[in-house]
Design a protein around this motif. Structure first.
Motif, PDB file in Angstrom:
ATOM      1  N   TYR B  35       0.993  -0.875   0.054  1.00 51.06           N
ATOM      2  CA  TYR B  35      -0.280  -0.275   0.314  1.00 51.06           C
ATOM      3  C   TYR B  35       0.620   1.370   0.007  1.00 51.06           C
ATOM      4  CZ  TYR B  35      -4.130  -2.840   1.391  1.00 51.06           C
ATOM      5  OH  TYR B  35      -4.822  -3.474   1.513  1.00 51.06           O
ATOM      6  N   ARG B  37       0.880   5.701   1.131  1.00 44.26           N
ATOM      7  CA  ARG B  37       0.482   7.191   1.338  1.00 44.26           C
ATOM      8  C   ARG B  37       1.159   7.880   0.450  1.00 44.26           C
ATOM      9  NH1 ARG B  37      -1.698   9.510   7.215  1.00 44.26           N
ATOM     10  NH2 ARG B  37      -3.305  10.778   5.991  1.00 44.26           N
ATOM     11  N   GLU B  42      -5.164   9.207   0.324  1.00 42.91           N
ATOM     12  CA  GLU B  42      -5.437   8.020   1.527  1.00 42.91           C
ATOM     13  C   GLU B  42      -4.501   7.192   0.804  1.00 42.91           C
ATOM     14  OE1 GLU B  42     -10.243   9.893   0.810  1.00 42.91           O
ATOM     15  OE2 GLU B  42      -9.034   8.751  -0.466  1.00 42.91           O
ATOM     16  N   ILE B  43      -3.911   5.778   2.055  1.00 44.17           N
ATOM     17  CA  ILE B  43      -3.713   5.044   2.041  1.00 44.17           C
ATOM     18  C   ILE B  43      -4.606   4.128   0.914  1.00 44.17           C
ATOM     19  CG2 ILE B  43      -2.574   3.242   2.608  1.00 44.17           C
ATOM     20  CD1 ILE B  43      -3.094   3.846   5.897  1.00 44.17           C
ATOM     21  N   LYS B  44      -3.982   4.285  -0.073  1.00 45.10           N
ATOM     22  CA  LYS B  44      -4.191   2.760  -1.660  1.00 45.10           C
ATOM     23  C   LYS B  44      -3.697   1.523  -1.656  1.00 45.10           C
ATOM     24  CE  LYS B  44      -6.785   6.713  -3.147  1.00 45.10           C
ATOM     25  NZ  LYS B  44      -8.370   6.763  -3.688  1.00 45.10           N
ATOM     26  N   PHE B  45      -4.335   1.127  -2.031  1.00 43.54           N
ATOM     27  CA  PHE B  45      -4.195  -0.340  -1.996  1.00 43.54           C
ATOM     28  C   PHE B  45      -3.565  -0.296  -3.289  1.00 43.54           C
ATOM     29  CE2 PHE B  45      -3.766  -5.786  -3.034  1.00 43.54           C
ATOM     30  CZ  PHE B  45      -4.049  -4.849  -4.364  1.00 43.54           C
ATOM     31  N   PHE B  91       4.371   1.109   2.429  1.00 42.51           N
ATOM     32  CA  PHE B  91       3.253   0.302   3.673  1.00 42.51           C
ATOM     33  C   PHE B  91       3.283  -1.570   3.393  1.00 42.51           C
ATOM     34  CE2 PHE B  91       3.195   3.049   7.243  1.00 42.51           C
ATOM     35  CZ  PHE B  91       2.473   4.278   6.284  1.00 42.51           C
ATOM     36  N   SER B 106       6.604  -1.190   9.043  1.00 45.81           N
ATOM     37  CA  SER B 106       6.809   0.505  10.020  1.00 45.81           C
ATOM     38  C   SER B 106       6.572   0.859   8.868  1.00 45.81           C
ATOM     39  CB  SER B 106       7.666   1.008  10.059  1.00 45.81           C
ATOM     40  OG  SER B 106       7.646  -0.282  11.013  1.00 45.81           O
ATOM     41  N   GLY B 107       6.516   0.797   7.464  1.00 42.00           N
ATOM     42  CA  GLY B 107       6.655   1.854   6.308  1.00 42.00           C
ATOM     43  C   GLY B 107       8.515   1.882   5.563  1.00 42.00           C
ATOM     44  N   ARG B 109       9.021   5.731   4.319  1.00 42.87           N
ATOM     45  CA  ARG B 109       9.308   6.938   3.348  1.00 42.87           C
ATOM     46  C   ARG B 109      10.019   7.820   2.014  1.00 42.87           C
ATOM     47  NH1 ARG B 109       6.198  11.065   5.397  1.00 42.87           N
ATOM     48  NH2 ARG B 109       5.608  10.067   7.225  1.00 42.87           N
TER      49      ARG B 109
END
Lengths: 112, 113
Positions: B35, B37, B42-45, B91, B106-107, B109
């Motif tokens: 995913y 963001r 929004e958080i996107k698939f 993510f 935790s993603g 960035r």
């Protein structure tokens, strides 16, 4: 409008107060999940509620689901400064391959 | 058990360069998701792997993005060439039984300058 919209977008409360945020969605779902994201960190799964459930509790969290209104709410009771974070709802359906569709999130600030 | 691990945690690259993000799911989790963001959205698939197979890649924005999961263990997401609008947080999540929820990393960035 997006699936999984949250309301309010931001919330500021005093420590000890309750925080309530809402989520609305548009399509049929199998479950709805709430996640928390602390600043700069990953998403933490808080609670999952299935479409045949109406209410669920986990510690200081209470989630409700109203499938007739396509809405859910997350209540955090007796908030703490550590609850300061962004909260996201996410819906999932088998028809959509079980991928999560997120809302825009609610930013919660708990002031000490 | 160890959680979902992503690295790097941060990456700053110039427009036009290539970046590869890595995700190590929880051992035994067949389902792996990406995913993202992007700023203010929004958080996107992006996509979903079941073991090494791409189950759903409908969220991949364009052919500059390539995801792999060789051997059904860790996954990589390569962006080549990176554009400014690719900046955001990526993510990864894994799940053994989808109906029980996901565990997110935790993603990473990513900043493209």
């Amino acid at each position: 409008s997006q699936q999984g919209e949250e309301d309010p977008q931001a919330l500021s409360i005093q420590e000890g107060e309750n925080a309530t945020m809402n989520c609305s969605y548009k399509t049929s779902i199998n479950n709805l999940q709430w996640y928390r994201q602390n600043s700069g960190r990953g998403l933490v799964h808080l609670i999952l509620i299935r479409s045949n459930e109406r209410e669920k509790h986990s510690g200081r969290l209470r989630v409700t689901l109203d499938t007739s209104k396509k809405s859910s709410s997350l209540l955090i009771t007796a908030s703490r400064a550590a609850d300061t974070a962004s909260y996201f709802c996410a819906t999932s359906s088998e028809a959509a391959g079980n991928k999560l569709t997120f809302g825009g999130g609610t930013r919660v600030l708990v002031k000490p | 058990e160890a959680g979902v691990t992503q690295f790097p945690s941060h990456s700053v690259i110039e427009k036009g360069q290539t970046v590869t993000l890595r995700c190590d799911p929880i051992s035994g989790h067949d389902n792996l998701y990406w995913y993202r963001r992007v700023m203010g959205k929004e958080i996107k698939f992006l996509l979903h792997f079941v073991k090494e197979s791409k189950q759903d890649e409908s969220g991949m924005p364009n052919n500059r993005f390539l995801a792999e999961r060789t051997g059904g263990t860790y996954s990589t997401l390569k962006v080549q060439p990176a554009e400014l609008e690719d900046s955001g947080v990526y993510f990864c999540a894994s799940s053994q039984v989808i109906s029980l929820g996901y565990t997110f990393g935790s993603g990473t960035r990513l900043t493209v300058v």
